[in-house]
Design an enzyme around this catalytic site. Structure first.
Site, PDB file in Angstrom:
ATOM      1  CE  LYS A  79       5.515   4.960   0.498  1.00 52.62           C
ATOM      2  NZ  LYS A  79       5.839   3.564   0.834  1.00 52.62           N
ATOM      3  CB  SER A 154       8.596   2.532  -1.513  1.00 58.72           C
ATOM      4  OG  SER A 154       7.563   2.152  -0.612  1.00 58.72           O
ATOM      5  CB  SER A 178       8.339   0.192   1.951  1.00 58.22           C
ATOM      6  OG  SER A 178       8.711  -0.505   0.787  1.00 58.22           O
TER       7      SER A 178
END
Length: 492
Positions: A79, A154, A178
């Protein structure tokens, strides 16, 4: 079976036995990325050249008979809020779009030390603020099961990359769900470890008392495999807990007879899709067939979790994001007459609308005259939520619930309604507030869209949630449907 369809654990074994080379694996995944990425948009940055070099080094090590790491030669997606030395780390924001870190996050060093190969940085909501990956500066990631829908957020890029077979493993980050929520939306497994189990050093902070790095994989075994690599004490992180390191893989084969599982009635109430509730109750019956006891319980302070979370998270974000001012690194506004105007113009131009909204909310909550009424009160409620969980875990091993109250929603559907967007986290934020561990596991499909089942465990009881999730995965009889990368209305 194609290389990209093989589990990460099995790939590692085949690479070590010389049945397949690491270079073949990396090439197969980049071929898949070239095929799928124009539809899915899971990555912000790809590192193909470096990944191939690393794969060749792995194959040379194997040919020389050298000692190999746990995930030697395995591709991993990261990420884009986890810093990577020499590789852009943008947080999907204009303010960091050209930032190249001079060091690695601890989890990245752990992956590299065990032979893992970084293949790219995944898309996300800007500074991890969002539940749909629509707040990215660069692109909208699509759900591989229906390209007209969001992948969650996210960590939507990481979840979509794993689901679309662009990566076997990925790291995400959790502040309020997330990892688990996009795992649910994309039909993969996502684990949120106990706060303090995995180092946060090198994770660009959103809300420091809530943030935690988690793993995403296509099955429970792969997530446990990856958790073994990234967990453990780190003296660079003051919140890291120094405890005996566990091998989570060895717990997977244990049965769950006699396990007591709580079903909180508040997680099946208003706002939760009835079809999802029914699917989770069906899954609960599957656990009973495996020898577990299921009982309905109450978590009375659940109704306050979402407002409590957004007060604390935005307050901490307001403080953490103050460092992005155009002075030391990142974007700097070109037009300004003095230092105050430099700050204002840089932050106004560099941050997206959702980030600015949350900074304003947090600054208001921390301001003189409002601190006691909002932030301090939210911290007291957080204590009550923690006690809710502590009381349940005195009697039960796990808590079972849906991961998300809804199926993946359409791209653009909630952008003009922030409160509706925030409601996507209603079933996950309590875990972060209490510092517990949790996992989302696919439990079937509704209208060809994945549904995630959430198992919540007490702090540092990852082995219990993994054991139960693995038993369910192996015995539920749910047939895995691979996404075909199509939109509901038009094939792409």
């Amino acid at each position: 079976m194609k290389i990209i369809e093989i589990s990460a654990k099995e790939l590692a074994e085949r690479i070590k036995s010389k049945e397949i080379s690491s270079e073949e694996v990396i090439k197969a995944y980049f071929e898949r990325i070239e095929e799928a990425e124009e539809k899915v948009d899971a990555f912000i940055t790809l590192t193909k050249e470096d990944a191939l070099k690393s794969a060749k080094k792995t194959d040379e090590k194997i040919s020389r008979g050298e000692k190999l790491g746990v995930i030697e030669g395995i591709p991993v997606a990261i990420k884009d809020n986890i810093v990577t030395k020499g590789i852009k780390t943008t947080c999907a924001s204009k303010i960091l779009e050209n930032f190249i870190p001079p060091y690695n996050a601890t989890v990245v060093d752990k992956i590299k030390n065990e032979g893992g190969i970084i293949i790219g940085k995944t898309n996300m909501d800007e500074f991890a603020m969002g539940s749909s990956t629509e707040n990215s500066r660069f692109k909208n990631t699509k759900n591989p099961y229906d390209l007209s829908r969001v992948p969650g957020g996210s960590s939507g890029g990481s979840a979509a990359a794993v689901a679309s077979l662009e990566a076997p493993l990925a790291l995400g980050s959790e502040t309020g769900g997330s990892v688990r929520q996009p795992a649910s939306f994309c039909g993969v497994v996502g684990i949120k470890p106990t706060y303090g189990l995995v180092s946060r050093y090198g994770l660009i902070a959103f809300a420091s008392s809530l943030d935690q790095i988690g793993t995403l994989g296509r099955n429970v075994e792969d997530c446990a495999f990856m958790l073994n690599v990234i967990s453990g004490y780190d003296d660079k992180d003051s919140t890291s807990v120094n405890m005996v390191k566990k091998d989570y893989m060895k717990y997977l084969s244990e049965d769950i007879k006699g396990m007591k599982i709580a079903l909180p009635k508040e997680y099946f109430g208003e706002g939760v899709d009835k079809n999802i509730s029914e699917r989770i109750r069906e899954s609960a019956r599957a656990f009973e067939k495996l020898g577990a006891t299921i009982e309905e319980v109450s978590l009375p302070y659940t109704q306050y979790a979402l407002p409590c979370y957004y007060l604390i998270a935005t307050s901490e974000a307001s403080s953490n994001l103050a460092r992005f001012d155009g002075i030391r690194y990142g974007y700097r506004a070109k037009d300004y007459s003095d230092i105050n105007e430099l700050y204002i113009n840089t932050r106004s131009q560099g941050f997206g609308e959702e980030v600015k909204r949350r900074i304003m909310l947090g600054t208001y909550s921390l301001s003189s005259g409002y601190y006691d009424a909002y932030y301090k009160k939210a911290q007291k409620v957080r204590g009550l939520l923690k006690k809710d969980f502590d009381k349940i875990f005195e009697k039960y091993d796990l808590i079972l619930s849906p991961t998300s109250p809804t199926l993946p929603f359409r791209i653009g559907e909630r952008l003009d309604d922030p409160v509706s967007m925030y409601m996507a986290d209603v079933l996950t934020v309590s875990v972060n507030l209490a510092g517990c561990c949790a996992i989302s596991v696919p439990c079937g499909y509704i209208e060809n869209l994945p549904v995630g089942l959430q198992l919540i465990g007490n702090r540092f009881n990852e082995e219990k949630i993994l054991k139960a999730a693995y038993a369910f995965e192996q015995n539920s009889g749910i047939e895995k449907i691979l996404p075909d990368l199509r939109g509901e209305e038009n094939e792409i």
